[in-house]
Motif scaffolding. Sequence first.
Motif, short mmCIF file in Angstrom:
data_model
loop_
_atom_site.label_atom_id
_atom_site.label_comp_id
_atom_site.label_asym_id
_atom_site.label_seq_id
_atom_site.Cartn_x
_atom_site.Cartn_y
_atom_site.Cartn_z
N MET A 39 0.83 -1.20 0.00
CA MET A 39 0.00 0.00 0.00
C MET A 39 0.86 1.26 0.00
O MET A 39 0.53 2.25 -0.65
CB MET A 39 -0.92 -0.02 1.22
N ASP A 40 1.98 1.23 0.72
CA ASP A 40 2.86 2.41 0.77
C ASP A 40 3.45 2.71 -0.61
O ASP A 40 3.51 3.87 -1.03
CB ASP A 40 3.98 2.18 1.78
N LYS A 41 3.89 1.66 -1.31
CA LYS A 41 4.46 1.89 -2.64
C LYS A 41 3.41 2.39 -3.61
O LYS A 41 3.69 3.25 -4.45
CB LYS A 41 5.10 0.60 -3.14
N ALA A 42 2.19 1.87 -3.51
CA ALA A 42 1.13 2.34 -4.40
C ALA A 42 0.78 3.79 -4.11
O ALA A 42 0.56 4.59 -5.03
CB ALA A 42 -0.10 1.45 -4.23
N ALA A 43 0.75 4.18 -2.82
CA ALA A 43 0.45 5.57 -2.46
C ALA A 43 1.55 6.50 -2.93
O ALA A 43 1.29 7.60 -3.45
CB ALA A 43 0.24 5.69 -0.96
N ASN A 44 2.81 6.10 -2.76
CA ASN A 44 3.92 6.93 -3.22
C ASN A 44 3.94 7.04 -4.74
O ASN A 44 4.28 8.10 -5.29
CB ASN A 44 5.25 6.34 -2.73
N PRO A 103 9.60 6.60 2.07
CA PRO A 103 8.27 6.22 2.57
C PRO A 103 7.58 7.33 3.33
O PRO A 103 6.35 7.43 3.31
CB PRO A 103 8.58 5.02 3.48
N ASP A 104 8.34 8.19 4.03
CA ASP A 104 7.73 9.25 4.84
C ASP A 104 7.75 10.54 4.04
O ASP A 104 8.79 11.01 3.61
CB ASP A 104 8.51 9.43 6.15
N GLN A 105 6.57 11.14 3.83
CA GLN A 105 6.46 12.32 2.99
C GLN A 105 6.24 13.61 3.78
O GLN A 105 6.06 14.65 3.19
CB GLN A 105 5.30 12.14 2.00
N GLY A 106 6.20 13.53 5.11
CA GLY A 106 6.01 14.74 5.90
C GLY A 106 7.27 15.58 5.94
O GLY A 106 8.35 15.10 6.28
#
Length: 214
Positions: free
Chosen positions: A49-54, A186-189
């Motif tokens: 899910m993380d790779k798909a969101a990124n 992975p972290d976009q903040g």
Amino acid sequence: MEVTRQQLGNGDGGEFRARQLTARRMLKGELEGADLDAAVEQGVLTTTMDKAANWARGNAFMPATFGLACCAIEMMGAVNARMDIARFGFEALRASPRQADLILISGRISIKMAPVVRRLWDQMLEPKWAIAMGACSSSMGVFNNYAIVPADKFMPVDIHVPGCPPRPEALVYGILKLRAMILAKPDQGWRTRYGGRGTEEFDPSELEIEAPRA
């Protein structure tokens, strides 16, 4: 020009029409055994899910319609038919910072303009990114005097695009580098990326509503 004829087949070398028919048969439940295994192996992709969101974030930017000086003309040139940043999902420029997640600092920033740019940055959506376009917004360039301030002195900047002004090709290259960075992290903040925890303008606990007493 040489014309090559290919036989219609359902294997790895099959044409698009053949793959379409195979997918239709699979949905109808007509494929079994080895044919079903081959169709699933060829047409199904698994990921996290993380790779798909990124991947979605890196290919669906909404830059703010914002220009400061002469670099803004080159930024407009990146949207034309020759550069066509719509190929990478960057063409949906938004007029409101509350609908944008990318800001292009295109030009020189005066000390009086810096608080305005910072306010626009604070009003943008999370996660958000920033590109400093041109020498002025990166290192003050030819306007190296008391009235100009670089962008990374008052806000986090992810990508610096050099040039005075940089050509649209350079901006497209910077956009692709930003996309690669987003796909890899992975972290976009931005507060986590740049160690900005504790710099919030308000205490989140102040927004909590106390439950009514019985």
